[in-house]
Write a protein that holds these residues in place. Structure first.
Motif, PDB file in Angstrom:
ATOM      1  N   LYS A   8       0.530  -1.589  -0.158  1.00  0.00           N
ATOM      2  CA  LYS A   8      -0.034   0.315  -0.112  1.00  0.00           C
ATOM      3  C   LYS A   8       0.858   1.286   0.218  1.00  0.00           C
ATOM      4  O   LYS A   8       2.191   1.235   0.253  1.00  0.00           O
ATOM      5  CB  LYS A   8      -0.960  -0.291   0.985  1.00  0.00           C
ATOM      6  CG  LYS A   8      -1.991  -1.167   1.042  1.00  0.00           C
ATOM      7  CD  LYS A   8      -2.828  -0.748   0.229  1.00  0.00           C
ATOM      8  CE  LYS A   8      -4.184  -2.104   0.695  1.00  0.00           C
ATOM      9  NZ  LYS A   8      -5.011  -2.530  -0.122  1.00  0.00           N
ATOM     10  N   LYS A   9       0.573   2.678  -0.395  1.00  0.00           N
ATOM     11  CA  LYS A   9       1.097   3.730  -0.656  1.00  0.00           C
ATOM     12  C   LYS A   9       0.502   4.643   0.946  1.00  0.00           C
ATOM     13  O   LYS A   9      -0.547   4.809   0.501  1.00  0.00           O
ATOM     14  CB  LYS A   9       0.692   4.507  -1.723  1.00  0.00           C
ATOM     15  CG  LYS A   9       1.226   3.645  -3.450  1.00  0.00           C
ATOM     16  CD  LYS A   9       0.960   3.789  -4.302  1.00  0.00           C
ATOM     17  CE  LYS A   9       1.794   3.341  -5.956  1.00  0.00           C
ATOM     18  NZ  LYS A   9       0.650   3.977  -7.057  1.00  0.00           N
ATOM     19  N   ARG A  66      -0.968  17.002  -5.952  1.00  0.00           N
ATOM     20  CA  ARG A  66       0.022  16.421  -5.778  1.00  0.00           C
ATOM     21  C   ARG A  66       0.129  14.952  -5.095  1.00  0.00           C
ATOM     22  O   ARG A  66       0.877  13.867  -5.991  1.00  0.00           O
ATOM     23  CB  ARG A  66       1.406  16.697  -6.009  1.00  0.00           C
ATOM     24  CG  ARG A  66       1.722  17.784  -7.507  1.00  0.00           C
ATOM     25  CD  ARG A  66       3.007  18.918  -7.016  1.00  0.00           C
ATOM     26  NE  ARG A  66       3.176  19.257  -5.502  1.00  0.00           N
ATOM     27  CZ  ARG A  66       3.422  20.438  -4.970  1.00  0.00           C
ATOM     28  NH1 ARG A  66       2.213  20.833  -5.764  1.00  0.00           N
ATOM     29  NH2 ARG A  66       4.090  20.838  -4.219  1.00  0.00           N
ATOM     30  N   ASN A  67       0.170  14.801  -3.819  1.00  0.00           N
ATOM     31  CA  ASN A  67       0.433  14.257  -2.874  1.00  0.00           C
ATOM     32  C   ASN A  67      -0.971  13.264  -2.279  1.00  0.00           C
ATOM     33  O   ASN A  67      -0.058  12.193  -1.974  1.00  0.00           O
ATOM     34  CB  ASN A  67       0.964  15.186  -1.805  1.00  0.00           C
ATOM     35  CG  ASN A  67       1.920  15.020  -1.766  1.00  0.00           C
ATOM     36  OD1 ASN A  67       3.084  14.811  -2.672  1.00  0.00           O
ATOM     37  ND2 ASN A  67       2.235  17.005  -2.161  1.00  0.00           N
ATOM     38  N   ASN A  69      -3.761  11.801  -4.147  1.00  0.00           N
ATOM     39  CA  ASN A  69      -4.476  11.638  -5.746  1.00  0.00           C
ATOM     40  C   ASN A  69      -4.004  10.149  -5.628  1.00  0.00           C
ATOM     41  O   ASN A  69      -4.934   9.538  -5.942  1.00  0.00           O
ATOM     42  CB  ASN A  69      -4.374  12.085  -6.386  1.00  0.00           C
ATOM     43  CG  ASN A  69      -3.066  12.233  -7.337  1.00  0.00           C
ATOM     44  OD1 ASN A  69      -2.347  11.536  -6.915  1.00  0.00           O
ATOM     45  ND2 ASN A  69      -2.720  12.494  -8.791  1.00  0.00           N
ATOM     46  N   ASN A  70      -3.017   9.561  -5.191  1.00  0.00           N
ATOM     47  CA  ASN A  70      -2.858   7.723  -6.177  1.00  0.00           C
ATOM     48  C   ASN A  70      -2.200   7.120  -4.167  1.00  0.00           C
ATOM     49  O   ASN A  70      -2.069   6.186  -4.167  1.00  0.00           O
ATOM     50  CB  ASN A  70      -2.094   7.720  -6.277  1.00  0.00           C
ATOM     51  CG  ASN A  70      -0.230   8.158  -5.681  1.00  0.00           C
ATOM     52  OD1 ASN A  70      -0.564   8.843  -4.742  1.00  0.00           O
ATOM     53  ND2 ASN A  70       0.576   7.877  -6.792  1.00  0.00           N
ATOM     54  N   LYS A  71      -3.243   7.540  -3.269  1.00  0.00           N
ATOM     55  CA  LYS A  71      -2.653   7.149  -1.914  1.00  0.00           C
ATOM     56  C   LYS A  71      -4.005   6.240  -0.850  1.00  0.00           C
ATOM     57  O   LYS A  71      -4.582   6.521  -1.385  1.00  0.00           O
ATOM     58  CB  LYS A  71      -2.176   8.131  -0.874  1.00  0.00           C
ATOM     59  CG  LYS A  71      -0.573   9.171  -1.103  1.00  0.00           C
ATOM     60  CD  LYS A  71       0.152   7.995  -1.328  1.00  0.00           C
ATOM     61  CE  LYS A  71       1.569   9.005  -1.180  1.00  0.00           C
ATOM     62  NZ  LYS A  71       1.522  10.083  -2.883  1.00  0.00           N
ATOM     63  N   ASP A  72      -3.131   5.209  -0.702  1.00  0.00           N
ATOM     64  CA  ASP A  72      -4.123   4.656   0.005  1.00  0.00           C
ATOM     65  C   ASP A  72      -4.592   4.924   1.806  1.00  0.00           C
ATOM     66  O   ASP A  72      -6.013   4.283   1.482  1.00  0.00           O
ATOM     67  CB  ASP A  72      -3.868   2.804  -0.645  1.00  0.00           C
ATOM     68  CG  ASP A  72      -3.493   1.864  -1.131  1.00  0.00           C
ATOM     69  OD1 ASP A  72      -4.105   2.113  -1.734  1.00  0.00           O
ATOM     70  OD2 ASP A  72      -2.013   2.207  -2.209  1.00  0.00           O
ATOM     71  N   SER A 108      -9.299  14.400  -0.020  1.00  0.00           N
ATOM     72  CA  SER A 108      -9.426  13.216  -0.193  1.00  0.00           C
ATOM     73  C   SER A 108     -10.890  12.888  -0.766  1.00  0.00           C
ATOM     74  O   SER A 108     -10.997  11.984  -2.051  1.00  0.00           O
ATOM     75  CB  SER A 108      -9.517  12.265   1.409  1.00  0.00           C
ATOM     76  OG  SER A 108      -8.159  13.272   2.157  1.00  0.00           O
ATOM     77  N   ASN A 112      -9.234  11.588  -4.531  1.00  0.00           N
ATOM     78  CA  ASN A 112      -9.142  10.067  -3.838  1.00  0.00           C
ATOM     79  C   ASN A 112     -10.257  10.054  -2.907  1.00  0.00           C
ATOM     80  O   ASN A 112      -9.706   9.966  -1.616  1.00  0.00           O
ATOM     81  CB  ASN A 112      -7.881  10.058  -3.772  1.00  0.00           C
ATOM     82  CG  ASN A 112      -7.349   8.469  -2.898  1.00  0.00           C
ATOM     83  OD1 ASN A 112      -8.291   7.947  -3.048  1.00  0.00           O
ATOM     84  ND2 ASN A 112      -6.133   8.776  -2.664  1.00  0.00           N
TER      85      ASN A 112
END
Length: 183
Positions: A8-9, A66-67, A69-72, A108, A112
Motif C-alpha cells: 500500500k501507498k 500532487r500528493n 491522489n494515488n495514496k491508499d 480526499s 481520492n
C-alpha cells in the motif's frame, strides 16, 4: 485498517515526532511505499531508500492534489501542543492542528475518495471526567486548546465519513512517551 500482506501507498504528515518515528520504523519492514511530509530537512530522523520525503505548503490545494491522489492511506500525526505557561498564537495553533486536517479531508473528497484516513487525537479531548471509567458515550468537554482542536478534527472526520463517505478513524492515545520523546 492496514493489511501487512499488501503493498500500500501511505502518506504520513507529521512523521518526525515520537509516534511518527516509531510507526515509520515498523512500516518500513512491511513493504509499504511511504511518503512522509516534513517541515524542514532537519526533521529527517530515519534515512531509508524506501522513504520519499516531501515538503510543501499543507494549506495549499496544489500540495494535496500532487500528493494524495494515488495514496491508499493518510496518517495524520501533525500536532502543535501548547506548553503550559507559554503565550499561545491561537490562529497559528488552529492552522496547524485543524485547518491542515480540514484541507486533507477536503482534498480526499476532491482527489481520492478511496483513501482511508488515520488521525491521532488525545485523551485531552474528553476533558476532566466526573466518573470513571469513561467510555465512548460520555460527553466530551475539552479543557485545553489542544484537546479542543483535536475534538474539532474528530468532528470534521465524522462529518466527512457520514456525509461524504471518506473513511477515517481517530485514535485517542493516552500518555504517550518513550525513548525518543522530547525532554
Amino acid at each position: 485498517m492496514i493489511n501487512k500482506t499488501t503493498n500500500k501507498k501511505i502518506l504520513i504528515i507529521g512523521g518526525s515526532g515520537f509516534i511518527g518515528s516509531s510507526l515509520i520504523e515498523k512500516l518500513i519492514n512491511l513493504s509499504y511505499e511511504l511518503t512522509i511530509f516534513i517541515r524542514n530537512k532537519n526533521s529527517i530522523n530515519i534515512k531509508n531508500k524506501k522513504i520519499k520525503y516531501i515538503r510543501g505548503d499543507l494549506l495549499s490545494p496544489n500540495f494535496w492534489k500532487r500528493n494524495i491522489n494515488n495514496k491508499d492511506f493518510l496518517i495524520n500525526l501533525i500536532s502543535n501542543e501548547n506548553k503550559f505557561g507559554i503565550k499561545i498564537d491561537l490562529l497559528n495553533n488552529f492552522e496547524i492542528n485543524v485547518k491542515v486536517m480540514l484541507m486533507a479531508l477536503h482534498s480526499s473528497y476532491k482527489f481520492n475518495r478511496h483513501i482511508k484516513i488515520i488521525s491521532f487525537g488525545t485523551e485531552n479531548q474528553h476533558g476532566i471526567s466526573k466518573k470513571l471509567p469513561i467510555n465512548e458515550k460520555d460527553q466530551d468537554s475539552p479543557v485545553t486548546l489542544f484537546g479542543l482542536n483535536k475534538q474539532i478534527i474528530e468532528n470534521y472526520m465524522k462529518y466527512f465519513c457520514e456525509n461524504l463517505n471518506i473513511k477515517s478513524v481517530n485514535l485517542r492515545l493516552p500518555n504517550v512517551y518513550g525513548p525518543s520523546t522530547s525532554k
